[in-house]
Scaffold this motif. Sequence first.
Motif, PDB file in Angstrom:
ATOM      1  N   LEU A  78       7.822 -29.483  14.616  1.00 38.41           N
ATOM      2  CA  LEU A  78       7.231 -30.596  13.885  1.00 38.41           C
ATOM      3  C   LEU A  78       6.828 -31.700  14.857  1.00 38.41           C
ATOM      4  N   SER A  80       4.996 -35.450  15.480  1.00 37.84           N
ATOM      5  CA  SER A  80       4.942 -36.636  14.628  1.00 37.84           C
ATOM      6  C   SER A  80       4.521 -37.847  15.451  1.00 37.84           C
ATOM      7  N   THR A  82       5.930 -40.710  14.596  1.00 41.15           N
ATOM      8  CA  THR A  82       7.075 -41.603  14.392  1.00 41.15           C
ATOM      9  C   THR A  82       8.363 -40.861  14.724  1.00 41.15           C
ATOM     10  N   GLY A  84      10.875 -40.687  12.731  1.00 39.04           N
ATOM     11  CA  GLY A  84      11.577 -40.324  11.498  1.00 39.04           C
ATOM     12  C   GLY A  84      12.472 -41.440  10.994  1.00 39.04           C
ATOM     13  N   THR A  86      14.168 -37.628   9.358  1.00 35.32           N
ATOM     14  CA  THR A  86      13.932 -36.684   8.282  1.00 35.32           C
ATOM     15  C   THR A  86      15.190 -35.841   8.073  1.00 35.32           C
ATOM     16  N   VAL A 101      12.083 -36.966  13.773  1.00 34.69           N
ATOM     17  CA  VAL A 101      10.633 -36.995  13.630  1.00 34.69           C
ATOM     18  C   VAL A 101      10.289 -37.346  12.198  1.00 34.69           C
ATOM     19  N   GLY A 102       9.102 -37.874  12.017  1.00 32.59           N
ATOM     20  CA  GLY A 102       8.606 -38.141  10.683  1.00 32.59           C
ATOM     21  C   GLY A 102       7.757 -36.992  10.186  1.00 32.59           C
ATOM     22  N   LEU A 103       7.107 -37.186   9.047  1.00 32.32           N
ATOM     23  CA  LEU A 103       6.312 -36.137   8.419  1.00 32.32           C
ATOM     24  C   LEU A 103       4.851 -36.533   8.305  1.00 32.32           C
ATOM     25  N   ASP A 104       4.384 -37.370   9.219  1.00 27.41           N
ATOM     26  CA  ASP A 104       3.018 -37.862   9.150  1.00 27.41           C
ATOM     27  C   ASP A 104       1.999 -36.872   9.691  1.00 27.41           C
TER      28      ASP A 104
END
Length: 565
Positions: A78, A80, A82, A84, A86, A101-104
């Motif tokens: 993943l 990203s 950002t 996160g 998550t 990590v984020g989900l962007d």
Amino acid sequence: MHRERRADRSDARPTPATLGVWSKALVLALLGPLFAALGAQDAAAQLTGLELDYRHGRLGTRIEFALLGAPGDVVVLLPSGTSGPTPLNLVDPGDPRVLSVGLDLVSQVSILFLDPTGFGLVTYSLAPQPGLVGVQIYAQAVALSQSFPSPPIFGAVSNPARTTLLLPGSSSLTAGAMNAPRRYHTATPIPGGPVESERVLLVGGENPQTPFGARQDWEIYEPVTERFIGGGTLLERRTRHAAATLADGSILLIGGVGGPSGKPIASVERYLPTLDAVQAASPMFHARVDHTATTLNDGRVLVVGGFAGPYALDDPIGYPDSFLGDLGGPTQFAPQAELFDPQLGTWTPIPSIGPRAGHDAVLLGDGTVLIAGGVVPTPLGVPTATATCLIFDPINGTATPTSSLPSARSYVSLSPAQAGDALLAGGGAVTSGGPQATIDPVNTATLRYTLVTGQWVPVAIEPTTVARALVRCIQMPNGTIRYIRIEKPDGRVDPTTAGTGPPRVHVLDQTLGVWVLDGTLLDRRPGMRLVDLGPKTRFLVTGSSLTPLVPPPPGPDRSAEAYPF
């Protein structure tokens, strides 16, 4: 950012097989809840059988993520914009772990099989957009468990990775700053990072705002996350010392200037990476600063030259007092070289290498050591630049003269070259007298020492903006060597020739025999140190900037730069 797969690899590892379309669709469907929400728990780095590292990260080219885990594992990567967090309990309520990590960038998620060696590689192409310079990309990976799709769904979770996107020719601050301001420190690669990556050990140096403020600490740069981790305390304060890596991976910290009065020291310490600790080693016979330390093929370390005192630490170059016309007494040199045997822990004098400082030394292809230029004592007590060069033979333990430079040159930079040769750049003739010694850039040709003939051959005329430079070699994937020159117009050379603005980066075009301007650093950094970060294709540049480049707390600058090559 566009994802692509690469089949060509310089390390000869096979490219991982990808999942079939139906398998990927199934996994994405099962992980759908993960891609739909963000958690709120604290992120934590976890290295439990799956390692992640990045490579390159240059805009206009690509960024690669390398994975190392269990052979045949199915891994979800993943990326990203950002950090996160998550939580994995969005998919598996019984899994308490959290991803950093984020989900962007859900559309850029990659799923892959690790190959029979446990290796995997995912490549994303990067558009050459200036607006993306300095943008940080985060990534983390998670392996599917053997019981997937039944709980537990996930197996090993990788360490997080973070890198700053760079445009060729454009330097950028690292995501994290140094823990403490330092200059004239040592910066040495050490193993121990994910996917066999190298970290960087920063030791000692001096506080820019404290006279004779030699530091007594170290810190480690983690290139996988672009952050600096605080270390421990040295046995003795030291700055302008030398460092040499031994066969067992430990690092010898040799001499330098120590204590509150800024005197050269003979003490030696050994940094142990496995323990993140130092231990005392046998001291040298002579105190020294502005010396060189070269690790031989048999594991011993040759230490050459250096001043023994008195030493003007607050001078921009750090010349001995008598260079400046001060009343510090005659300049003192370490009288001879010394050889350290790490197996016995002992030093042996090498009388055939006499006093000199401001020189450089490099290991040649046949295992001998080339020692070139520098300053030497004179009967009048005021050192002068020298053109003399020596070859040290580790087998018989003696040095003999070799071809001299075309003219006297001190504070030169030597680097390995193809065919076992050496490249010399920078330096000049020394003039004494206050308030500051200068380096006269009279002869600025880049020279190559050929091992076969033992002669110096001009290969390029250096830029006229500055005489002194840092020059490093980069081994390119096709086997050629690319030379990188970082100029230092920071007051340590004659101001009338130093130019203005930040240091410039030049690349040697060996076909045309010229140095080509490649880009600039962000600011001047007296006492800066350079480290090649290898497959990340960038230099780490450390050493406090003249202009504070990091936000508060106030005080001397703690910034570091990454420059792509």
